[in-house]
Design a protein around this motif. Structure first.
Motif, PDB file in Angstrom:
ATOM      1  N   VAL A 213      89.545  49.088  87.242  1.00 27.65           N
ATOM      2  CA  VAL A 213      90.000  48.547  85.639  1.00 27.65           C
ATOM      3  C   VAL A 213      90.104  46.925  86.263  1.00 27.65           C
ATOM      4  CG1 VAL A 213      91.764  48.495  84.292  1.00 27.65           C
ATOM      5  CG2 VAL A 213      91.297  50.722  85.378  1.00 27.65           C
TER       6      VAL A 213
ATOM      7  N   ILE B  65      87.764  58.847  79.662  1.00 29.33           N
ATOM      8  CA  ILE B  65      87.265  58.970  81.177  1.00 29.33           C
ATOM      9  C   ILE B  65      88.270  60.760  81.523  1.00 29.33           C
ATOM     10  CG2 ILE B  65      87.770  58.453  83.688  1.00 29.33           C
ATOM     11  CD1 ILE B  65      88.906  55.717  82.875  1.00 29.33           C
TER      12      ILE B  65
ATOM     13  N   ASN C 189      93.029  50.385  90.268  1.00 31.12           N
ATOM     14  CA  ASN C 189      92.389  51.634  90.419  1.00 31.12           C
ATOM     15  C   ASN C 189      93.323  52.651  90.391  1.00 31.12           C
ATOM     16  OD1 ASN C 189      89.857  50.329  92.150  1.00 31.12           O
ATOM     17  ND2 ASN C 189      91.270  49.970  93.629  1.00 31.12           N
TER      18      ASN C 189
ATOM     19  N   ILE D 270      88.380  54.467  90.268  1.00 34.62           N
ATOM     20  CA  ILE D 270      87.795  53.701  89.113  1.00 34.62           C
ATOM     21  C   ILE D 270      88.623  52.627  89.594  1.00 34.62           C
ATOM     22  CG2 ILE D 270      86.877  53.839  87.028  1.00 34.62           C
ATOM     23  CD1 ILE D 270      87.309  56.903  87.548  1.00 34.62           C
TER      24      ILE D 270
ATOM     25  N   ALA E 281      88.411  43.805  78.994  1.00 35.62           N
ATOM     26  CA  ALA E 281      88.737  44.681  80.889  1.00 35.62           C
ATOM     27  C   ALA E 281      87.026  44.730  80.765  1.00 35.62           C
ATOM     28  CB  ALA E 281      89.938  45.621  80.251  1.00 35.62           C
ATOM     29  N   THR E 282      87.130  45.475  81.868  1.00 32.01           N
ATOM     30  CA  THR E 282      85.338  46.066  82.005  1.00 32.01           C
ATOM     31  C   THR E 282      86.185  46.976  82.877  1.00 32.01           C
ATOM     32  OG1 THR E 282      84.506  43.905  82.719  1.00 32.01           O
ATOM     33  CG2 THR E 282      83.343  46.231  83.204  1.00 32.01           C
ATOM     34  N   VAL E 283      85.692  48.996  82.252  1.00 32.66           N
ATOM     35  CA  VAL E 283      85.981  49.678  83.248  1.00 32.66           C
ATOM     36  C   VAL E 283      84.762  50.608  82.722  1.00 32.66           C
ATOM     37  CG1 VAL E 283      87.058  52.339  83.172  1.00 32.66           C
ATOM     38  CG2 VAL E 283      88.425  49.636  82.265  1.00 32.66           C
TER      39      VAL E 283
ATOM     40  N   LEU F 253      89.645  54.873  75.632  1.00 34.34           N
ATOM     41  CA  LEU F 253      88.862  55.514  76.702  1.00 34.34           C
ATOM     42  C   LEU F 253      88.736  56.203  76.619  1.00 34.34           C
ATOM     43  CD1 LEU F 253      90.748  53.498  79.401  1.00 34.34           C
ATOM     44  CD2 LEU F 253      88.721  52.067  78.338  1.00 34.34           C
TER      45      LEU F 253
ATOM     46  N   ARG G 140      85.994  46.360  77.540  1.00 30.12           N
ATOM     47  CA  ARG G 140      87.180  47.230  76.743  1.00 30.12           C
ATOM     48  C   ARG G 140      88.067  45.886  76.194  1.00 30.12           C
ATOM     49  NH1 ARG G 140      85.197  51.820  74.990  1.00 30.12           N
ATOM     50  NH2 ARG G 140      84.315  52.842  76.044  1.00 30.12           N
TER      51      ARG G 140
END
Length: 201
Positions: free
Chosen positions: A129, A116, A48, A127, A88-90, A114, A95
């Motif tokens: 990850v 952000i 996170n 958030i 990965a998912t963000v 990224l 990603r």
């Protein structure tokens, strides 16, 4: 502190003493971005992104103050490419996760690019990850230092504060031992013998 940048992940970075082995400001004093480990959730290892309290910045404002996030790197073991997550998912977006080995005996796990913003982190934290696990692999074997070391780069990649998560929770929590059994109650006491009878007169 500033470190010489490596133009190629296979160029020996052993002359650059500290992770993430590149030319960037790794000071965490004025950068509030942090990673926290949530653990394994389903088929993902979950971190996170959170904000930590930092002191007011001096003048001129340090480049890492309220920085955005453009890349996440982890310091991991070499020779573990087969077990390294690939996706990965963000913030709901998938990603690619890159595993790069260095000739100093270390490797990095990287999510990039990224974008952000600090405002997003402030309003949406934590958030998550999500790192997609490789079936049949122990993902914690990547983190062989006894702790998890990471770096949160800004979009310009001139700010790379390094953080450490000191404790790695076990993959599977063992159930707690059962409570001790209460000992059986003692047997009831025998009644006292009757008083002796007086002899007849």
């Amino acid at each position: 502190s500033l470190k010489q940048e490596s133009p190629d992940p296979l160029v020996d970075p052993s002359q650059w003493r500290n992770f993430p082995w590149c030319r960037c400001d790794d000071d965490t004093v004025y950068n509030p971005n942090r990673l926290a480990l949530q653990g394994i959730v389903g088929t993902n290892l979950v971190f996170n992104i959170i904000l930590a309290a930092v002191p007011p910045p001096p003048f001129p404002t340090p480049k890492c103050y309220n920085a955005d996030i453009g890349k996440i790197e982890w310091n991991v073991a070499s020779g573990k490419k087969a077990c390294a997550p690939k996706k990965a998912t963000v913030l709901g977006q998938e990603r690619t996760v890159t595993y790069e080995e260095y000739t100093n005996g270390r490797a990095i796990l990287k999510i990039s690019p990224l974008s952000i913003s600090n405002a997003q982190v402030a309003s949406l934290q934590p958030i998550p990850v999500f790192l997609q696990l490789v079936p049949g692999c122990d993902v914690f074997s990547l983190f062989d230092l006894g702790f998890i070391q990471y770096s949160l780069f800004n979009v310009k990649k001139d700010c790379c504060p390094v953080g450490i998560i000191p404790v790695i929770p076990p993959q599977n929590q063992s159930p707690p031992p059962p409570p001790p059994q209460n000992p059986p109650p003692p047997p009831p006491l025998s009644p006292p013998p009757p008083p002796p009878q007086s002899p007849p007169p």
